[in-house]
Write a protein that holds these residues in place. Structure first.
Motif, PDB file in Angstrom:
ATOM      1  N   GLY A   1       3.370  -1.364  16.736  1.00 45.78           N
ATOM      2  CA  GLY A   1       1.960  -1.598  16.428  1.00 45.78           C
ATOM      3  C   GLY A   1       1.678  -2.005  14.996  1.00 45.78           C
ATOM      4  O   GLY A   1       0.524  -2.296  14.660  1.00 45.78           O
ATOM      5  N   LEU A   2       2.708  -2.046  14.138  1.00 45.61           N
ATOM      6  CA  LEU A   2       2.503  -2.428  12.745  1.00 45.61           C
ATOM      7  C   LEU A   2       2.551  -3.950  12.588  1.00 45.61           C
ATOM      8  O   LEU A   2       3.291  -4.641  13.281  1.00 45.61           O
ATOM      9  N   LYS A   3       1.770  -4.445  11.640  1.00 47.96           N
ATOM     10  CA  LYS A   3       1.820  -5.861  11.309  1.00 47.96           C
ATOM     11  C   LYS A   3       2.816  -6.145  10.190  1.00 47.96           C
ATOM     12  O   LYS A   3       3.311  -7.268  10.063  1.00 47.96           O
ATOM     13  N   ALA A   4       3.079  -5.117   9.374  1.00 50.73           N
ATOM     14  CA  ALA A   4       3.932  -5.343   8.214  1.00 50.73           C
ATOM     15  C   ALA A   4       4.575  -4.029   7.762  1.00 50.73           C
ATOM     16  O   ALA A   4       4.118  -2.937   8.106  1.00 50.73           O
ATOM     17  N   ILE A   5       5.632  -4.170   6.970  1.00 52.85           N
ATOM     18  CA  ILE A   5       6.300  -3.042   6.320  1.00 52.85           C
ATOM     19  C   ILE A   5       6.299  -3.309   4.822  1.00 52.85           C
ATOM     20  O   ILE A   5       6.609  -4.421   4.379  1.00 52.85           O
ATOM     21  N   ALA A   6       5.962  -2.300   4.026  1.00 56.22           N
ATOM     22  CA  ALA A   6       6.020  -2.406   2.571  1.00 56.22           C
ATOM     23  C   ALA A   6       7.079  -1.441   2.052  1.00 56.22           C
ATOM     24  O   ALA A   6       7.069  -0.257   2.389  1.00 56.22           O
ATOM     25  N   VAL A   7       7.992  -1.957   1.245  1.00 60.87           N
ATOM     26  CA  VAL A   7       9.052  -1.148   0.632  1.00 60.87           C
ATOM     27  C   VAL A   7       8.743  -1.059  -0.856  1.00 60.87           C
ATOM     28  O   VAL A   7       8.977  -2.011  -1.601  1.00 60.87           O
TER      29      VAL A   7
ATOM     30  N   TRP B   1      -2.854 -10.163   2.750  1.00 65.98           N
ATOM     31  CA  TRP B   1      -1.805 -11.048   3.255  1.00 65.98           C
ATOM     32  C   TRP B   1      -0.927 -10.331   4.283  1.00 65.98           C
ATOM     33  O   TRP B   1      -0.532 -10.906   5.290  1.00 65.98           O
ATOM     34  N   LEU B   2      -0.665  -9.058   4.059  1.00 64.78           N
ATOM     35  CA  LEU B   2       0.202  -8.312   4.960  1.00 64.78           C
ATOM     36  C   LEU B   2      -0.448  -7.992   6.301  1.00 64.78           C
ATOM     37  O   LEU B   2       0.206  -8.050   7.348  1.00 64.78           O
ATOM     38  N   CYS B   3      -1.743  -7.651   6.285  1.00 69.46           N
ATOM     39  CA  CYS B   3      -2.354  -7.181   7.538  1.00 69.46           C
ATOM     40  C   CYS B   3      -3.593  -7.954   7.968  1.00 69.46           C
ATOM     41  O   CYS B   3      -4.133  -7.695   9.049  1.00 69.46           O
TER      42      CYS B   3
ATOM     43  N   GLN C   1      -6.262   3.991   2.724  1.00 66.04           N
ATOM     44  CA  GLN C   1      -5.687   4.897   3.705  1.00 66.04           C
ATOM     45  C   GLN C   1      -5.862   4.442   5.156  1.00 66.04           C
ATOM     46  O   GLN C   1      -5.073   4.823   6.023  1.00 66.04           O
ATOM     47  N   HIS C   2      -6.841   3.590   5.420  1.00 60.97           N
ATOM     48  CA  HIS C   2      -7.022   3.087   6.786  1.00 60.97           C
ATOM     49  C   HIS C   2      -6.181   1.848   7.052  1.00 60.97           C
ATOM     50  O   HIS C   2      -6.166   1.341   8.185  1.00 60.97           O
ATOM     51  N   LEU C   3      -5.472   1.368   6.019  1.00 61.76           N
ATOM     52  CA  LEU C   3      -4.667   0.158   6.158  1.00 61.76           C
ATOM     53  C   LEU C   3      -3.169   0.418   6.046  1.00 61.76           C
ATOM     54  O   LEU C   3      -2.360  -0.422   6.446  1.00 61.76           O
ATOM     55  N   TYR C   4      -2.790   1.568   5.486  1.00 66.35           N
ATOM     56  CA  TYR C   4      -1.389   1.908   5.293  1.00 66.35           C
ATOM     57  C   TYR C   4      -1.037   3.209   6.028  1.00 66.35           C
ATOM     58  O   TYR C   4      -1.796   4.172   6.003  1.00 66.35           O
ATOM     59  N   ARG C   5       0.124   3.213   6.638  1.00 68.48           N
ATOM     60  CA  ARG C   5       0.651   4.416   7.293  1.00 68.48           C
ATOM     61  C   ARG C   5       1.961   4.795   6.627  1.00 68.48           C
ATOM     62  O   ARG C   5       2.886   3.982   6.531  1.00 68.48           O
ATOM     63  N   LEU C   6       2.053   6.034   6.138  1.00 72.76           N
ATOM     64  CA  LEU C   6       3.289   6.498   5.518  1.00 72.76           C
ATOM     65  C   LEU C   6       4.383   6.644   6.570  1.00 72.76           C
ATOM     66  O   LEU C   6       4.180   7.264   7.613  1.00 72.76           O
ATOM     67  N   LEU C   7       5.565   6.067   6.270  1.00 72.78           N
ATOM     68  CA  LEU C   7       6.720   6.173   7.156  1.00 72.78           C
ATOM     69  C   LEU C   7       7.846   6.828   6.372  1.00 72.78           C
ATOM     70  O   LEU C   7       8.449   6.204   5.485  1.00 72.78           O
ATOM     71  N   TYR C   8       8.115   8.097   6.640  1.00 69.56           N
ATOM     72  CA  TYR C   8       9.182   8.792   5.923  1.00 69.56           C
ATOM     73  C   TYR C   8      10.511   8.137   6.279  1.00 69.56           C
ATOM     74  O   TYR C   8      10.888   8.062   7.446  1.00 69.56           O
ATOM     75  N   ILE C   9      11.220   7.657   5.268  1.00 71.40           N
ATOM     76  CA  ILE C   9      12.386   6.823   5.503  1.00 71.40           C
ATOM     77  C   ILE C   9      13.455   7.512   6.342  1.00 71.40           C
ATOM     78  O   ILE C   9      14.106   6.884   7.185  1.00 71.40           O
ATOM     79  N   HIS C  10      13.626   8.802   6.173  1.00 74.50           N
ATOM     80  CA  HIS C  10      14.673   9.510   6.919  1.00 74.50           C
ATOM     81  C   HIS C  10      14.305   9.727   8.390  1.00 74.50           C
ATOM     82  O   HIS C  10      15.168  10.094   9.189  1.00 74.50           O
ATOM     83  N   ASP C  11      13.050   9.499   8.720  1.00 70.25           N
ATOM     84  CA  ASP C  11      12.600   9.624  10.113  1.00 70.25           C
ATOM     85  C   ASP C  11      12.279   8.272  10.731  1.00 70.25           C
ATOM     86  O   ASP C  11      11.702   8.205  11.820  1.00 70.25           O
ATOM     87  N   LEU C  12      12.654   7.192  10.069  1.00 68.85           N
ATOM     88  CA  LEU C  12      12.295   5.857  10.542  1.00 68.85           C
ATOM     89  C   LEU C  12      13.000   5.542  11.859  1.00 68.85           C
ATOM     90  O   LEU C  12      14.215   5.692  11.992  1.00 68.85           O
TER      91      LEU C  12
END
Length: 214
Positions: free
Chosen positions: A40-46, A191-193, A22-33
């Motif tokens: 400030g993000l290093k990576a995006i995970a789909v 690898w992502l962050c 939870q300290h490494l991932y931030r939820l991004l609601y797709i409809h509010d992207l």
């Protein structure tokens, strides 16, 4: 920090809210992207079971993120209509670990890739969701199945790094159906962050607004 695209799927939420991640991932609601939500993000995970139509409408944000040098990880059942690739469905083999558990249904893996380096064959693949019958000319193949069809590929053509696979590590780890996925997911996260997760995968009841009983 890694932005995890989210469209209401419980397993995606469970993964991102687990104490280990939870300290490494931030939820991004797709409809509010928005562009601001990616700052400030290093990576995006789909993850697997994403809303591909909604992503297609906002793909410009993802490619702009890549253009700025970010990393994007795409997993699972992608229709590929927002990628320069062709994805096709294939039956999911969920029985190989009963018949021959040390030989998953992938014929070749590039173990020099940071996500796969040091993993066993069993930890590098569990089951796949389809194949890529066409990938960009500039892409590198990372994994293929027994027929030589592409399972995982990567390219730096867009500025950053785009890594695509038909594996589904985040969702499977979220539901804890396959309990050894911390090997893959920890390598992927690092690898992502650049930060290696520590500890055990544990979901906290307080994060879900419910009281759990054993």
């Amino acid at each position: 920090m890694i932005g995890l695209l989210f469209n209401g799927v419980w397993s995606q939420y469970a993964f991102a809210k687990a104490g280990k991640y939870q300290h490494l991932y931030r939820l991004l609601y797709i409809h509010d992207l928005t562009e601001a939500s990616l700052q400030g993000l290093k990576a995006i995970a789909v993850p697997f079971q994403s809303n591909q139509a909604a992503i297609r409408e906002r793909k410009g944000l993802i490619y702009d993120f890549l253009k700025q040098g970010g990393k994007v990880f795409v997993a699972g059942d992608s229709s590929a209509d927002w990628l320069d690739a062709q994805w096709e469905d294939r039956p999911v083999n969920n029985y190989w670990w009963v018949k021959d558990p040390n030989n998953p249904p992938v014929s070749q893996t590039d173990y020099s890739h940071p996500v796969y380096e040091g993993l066993s064959a069993r930890h590098a693949c569990w089951h796949t969701h389809g194949v890529y019958t066409r990938i960009p000319e500039h892409a590198r193949i990372v994994q293929t199945n027994g027929k030589g069809e592409v399972i995982s590929w990567e390219t730096n053509h867009y500025g950053g790094t785009l890594f695509v696979t038909t594996l589904d590590p985040i969702v499977e780890h979220g539901i804890q159906q396959i309990t050894h996925l911390d090997h893959y997911v920890d390598k992927l996260t690092e690898w992502l962050c650049g930060v290696k997760p520590v500890g055990r995968f544990e979901m906290q009841a307080a994060d879900y607004g419910v009281a759990w009983e054993n």
